[in-house]
Design a protein around this motif. Structure first.
Motif, mmCIF file in Angstrom:
data_model
loop_
_atom_site.group_PDB
_atom_site.id
_atom_site.type_symbol
_atom_site.label_atom_id
_atom_site.label_comp_id
_atom_site.label_asym_id
_atom_site.label_seq_id
_atom_site.Cartn_x
_atom_site.Cartn_y
_atom_site.Cartn_z
ATOM 1 N N GLY A 163 39.963 48.760 23.028
ATOM 2 C CA GLY A 163 41.173 47.955 23.104
ATOM 3 C C GLY A 163 41.083 46.899 24.185
ATOM 4 N N ALA A 164 42.198 46.226 24.421
ATOM 5 C CA ALA A 164 42.273 45.175 25.429
ATOM 6 C C ALA A 164 42.774 45.759 26.741
ATOM 7 C CB ALA A 164 43.200 44.062 24.964
ATOM 8 N N GLY A 165 42.123 45.373 27.839
ATOM 9 C CA GLY A 165 42.517 45.867 29.152
ATOM 10 C C GLY A 165 42.754 44.734 30.129
ATOM 11 N N ILE A 166 43.281 45.091 31.285
ATOM 12 C CA ILE A 166 43.505 44.136 32.367
ATOM 13 C C ILE A 166 42.290 44.176 33.280
ATOM 14 C CG2 ILE A 166 44.981 43.548 34.327
ATOM 15 C CD1 ILE A 166 47.261 45.021 32.851
ATOM 16 N N ALA A 167 41.687 43.027 33.529
ATOM 17 C CA ALA A 167 40.492 42.953 34.375
ATOM 18 C C ALA A 167 40.881 42.740 35.836
ATOM 19 C CB ALA A 167 39.588 41.817 33.907
ATOM 20 N N LEU A 168 40.181 43.456 36.743
ATOM 21 C CA LEU A 168 40.404 43.335 38.179
ATOM 22 C C LEU A 168 39.057 43.392 38.897
ATOM 23 C CD1 LEU A 168 42.453 45.835 36.981
ATOM 24 C CD2 LEU A 168 43.619 45.291 39.108
ATOM 25 N N ARG A 169 39.066 43.033 40.162
ATOM 26 C CA ARG A 169 37.881 43.233 40.982
ATOM 27 C C ARG A 169 37.722 44.713 41.285
ATOM 28 N NH1 ARG A 169 40.231 38.475 42.904
ATOM 29 N NH2 ARG A 169 41.601 39.697 44.262
ATOM 30 N N SER A 170 36.500 45.183 41.344
ATOM 31 C CA SER A 170 36.255 46.612 41.522
ATOM 32 C C SER A 170 36.797 47.130 42.850
ATOM 33 C CB SER A 170 34.757 46.912 41.419
ATOM 34 O OG SER A 170 34.037 46.156 42.372
ATOM 35 N N LYS A 171 36.927 46.273 43.843
ATOM 36 C CA LYS A 171 37.447 46.718 45.137
ATOM 37 C C LYS A 171 38.953 46.993 45.093
ATOM 38 C CE LYS A 171 38.457 42.122 47.033
ATOM 39 N NZ LYS A 171 38.207 41.181 48.151
ATOM 40 N N ASP A 172 39.619 46.524 44.027
ATOM 41 C CA ASP A 172 41.071 46.706 43.908
ATOM 42 C C ASP A 172 41.406 47.950 43.086
ATOM 43 O OD1 ASP A 172 41.549 44.401 45.396
ATOM 44 O OD2 ASP A 172 41.492 43.118 43.624
ATOM 45 N N GLU A 173 40.776 49.062 43.438
ATOM 46 C CA GLU A 173 40.984 50.300 42.697
ATOM 47 C C GLU A 173 42.430 50.783 42.793
ATOM 48 O OE1 GLU A 173 40.311 53.527 40.290
ATOM 49 O OE2 GLU A 173 39.080 51.746 40.623
ATOM 50 N N ALA A 174 43.027 50.644 43.968
ATOM 51 C CA ALA A 174 44.422 51.086 44.132
ATOM 52 C C ALA A 174 45.354 50.288 43.220
ATOM 53 C CB ALA A 174 44.854 50.933 45.590
#
Length: 369
Positions: A327-338
């Motif tokens: 499915g489609a997800g929201i992409a973030l930088r890996s450091k923004d785990e929280a």
């Protein structure tokens, strides 16, 4: 003899009465001659030899003349054992004690309970918790992929992705702004810090589906919408209960797509009618040139809500992730785990309280979660 005794007794009584009248009004502390039968010498300036100062009998604390003020005692020189054992009663509240120190706390004097200041954190020992700063996010999207993200006739950014992003920001109590960039520039902009999240119908990286490469430093939330395959049929037509019932049926499908591969693999008995675009497949079904259409469920839902009044979905979702991805997800930088965890939690709450379904109904004929 008895007569003489009575006479002596009478003489003693008379002498005692005379002395009482003579010394009437005399202060107790004044020097008095021990002998009651002699009058004091009028010119005597001091007691005669053998006389006793009555002020010295049991009254050692007042050795000076009674007309003088007693000397002020030094409290520090008094032996605690000599103090009066009877405790002095304190003065009334608000009145000073004999030594001049007020009984009440001067910090609270003349204050009503409502005027007493509240204890500060320093007094209680509990540090004051600082308010967390508001979450500020820049949302990146493409703005050229209707009905998910695009600009309307007024030039306003809208679409399912945009509306869902607003709902997520509200749930997170975040201050969000939006920026549009070409599709190929979205992930580079995210990695360079030009944005905080990408919400642009970006498929979670999966081998069978067209998706951006899994670049280092990029992570995705769970899917915020799924992308299964689905059949469509004319409203007057039926749909078989099993795959065997599709044998010999004409099915329109976009050539070279994952849907065409899935149809051939799972339904070998059908007659696949390859067309160039999904729109061509929709027109073929609407005109009755084929029995069924197989394609992306979300695209079909959009068509059915707008132009596809002739037709309806039929059968189940085919959502095998090995074919149709996650499915489609929201992409973030890996450091923004929280932040990723907070996004997943907020999305789940939107689904649970019906907000997600209401947003879906603006663009599709049913929920696409």
């Amino acid at each position: 003899m008895r007569f003489l005794a009575y006479l002596n007794l009478l003489a003693i009584i008379l002498i005692a009465g005379g002395l009482a009248r003579h010394y009437e009004g005399t202060k107790f502390a004044e020097p008095v001659n021990r002998s009651a039968s002699h009058e004091a010498s009028p010119d005597a300036g001091a007691p005669e030899t053998g006389s006793v100062d009555m002020a010295s009998v049991g009254l050692r604390a007042s050795a000076a003349a009674p007309t003088q003020e007693p000397p002020e005692e030094n409290l520090a020189d008094i032996n605690p054992a000599d103090k009066n054992p009877v405790e002095e009663k304190p003065a009334a509240t608000g009145e000073p004690l004999p030594h001049g120190v007020p009984l009440v706390n001067p910090r609270l004097a003349a204050k009503t309970p409502s005027e007493i200041p509240a204890e500060t954190p320093a007094e209680t020992g509990t540090p004051e918790k600082e308010a967390e700063p508001p979450l500020v996010l820049t949302v990146l999207t493409e703005g050229d992929y209707p009905p998910f993200n695009y600009r309307n006739d007024k030039g306003e950014l809208t679409g399912f992705d945009v509306d869902l992003a607003h709902a997520l920001c509200d749930r997170l109590k975040a201050q969000c702004s939006f920026e549009t960039k070409p599709w190929e520039a979205l992930l580079p902009a995210l990695k360079s810090g030009d944005g905080d999240v990408v919400i642009a119908s970006m498929l979670i990286p999966s081998a069978p589906r067209a998706a951006p490469p899994h670049e280092e430093g990029i992570v995705f939330t769970g899917a915020y919408y799924s992308t299964p395959g689905h059949f469509a049929v004319q409203k007057s037509g039926g749909f078989p209960a099993s795959a065997a019932g599709l044998a010999g049926k004409r099915v329109a499908v976009q050539a070279g797509s994952v849907h065409a591969a899935f149809l051939t693999h799972h339904f070998p008995g059908v007659e696949a009618v390859d067309v160039t675009t999904l729109k061509d497949a929709e027109q073929a079904l609407a005109k009755g040139k084929v029995d069924y259409l197989f394609g992306d469920r979300n695209a079909l839902l959009r068509w059915l809500r707008t132009d596809g009044t002739c037709c309806r979905l039929a059968g189940p979702d085919y959502d095998d992730p090995s074919w149709f991805g996650q499915g489609a997800g929201i992409a973030l930088r890996s450091k923004d785990e929280a932040l990723r965890k907070r996004m997943d939690t907020a999305l789940a709450s939107l689904v649970a309280d019906g907000t997600y379904r209401r947003i879906s109904s603006r663009y599709f004929s049913q929920s696409i979660y």
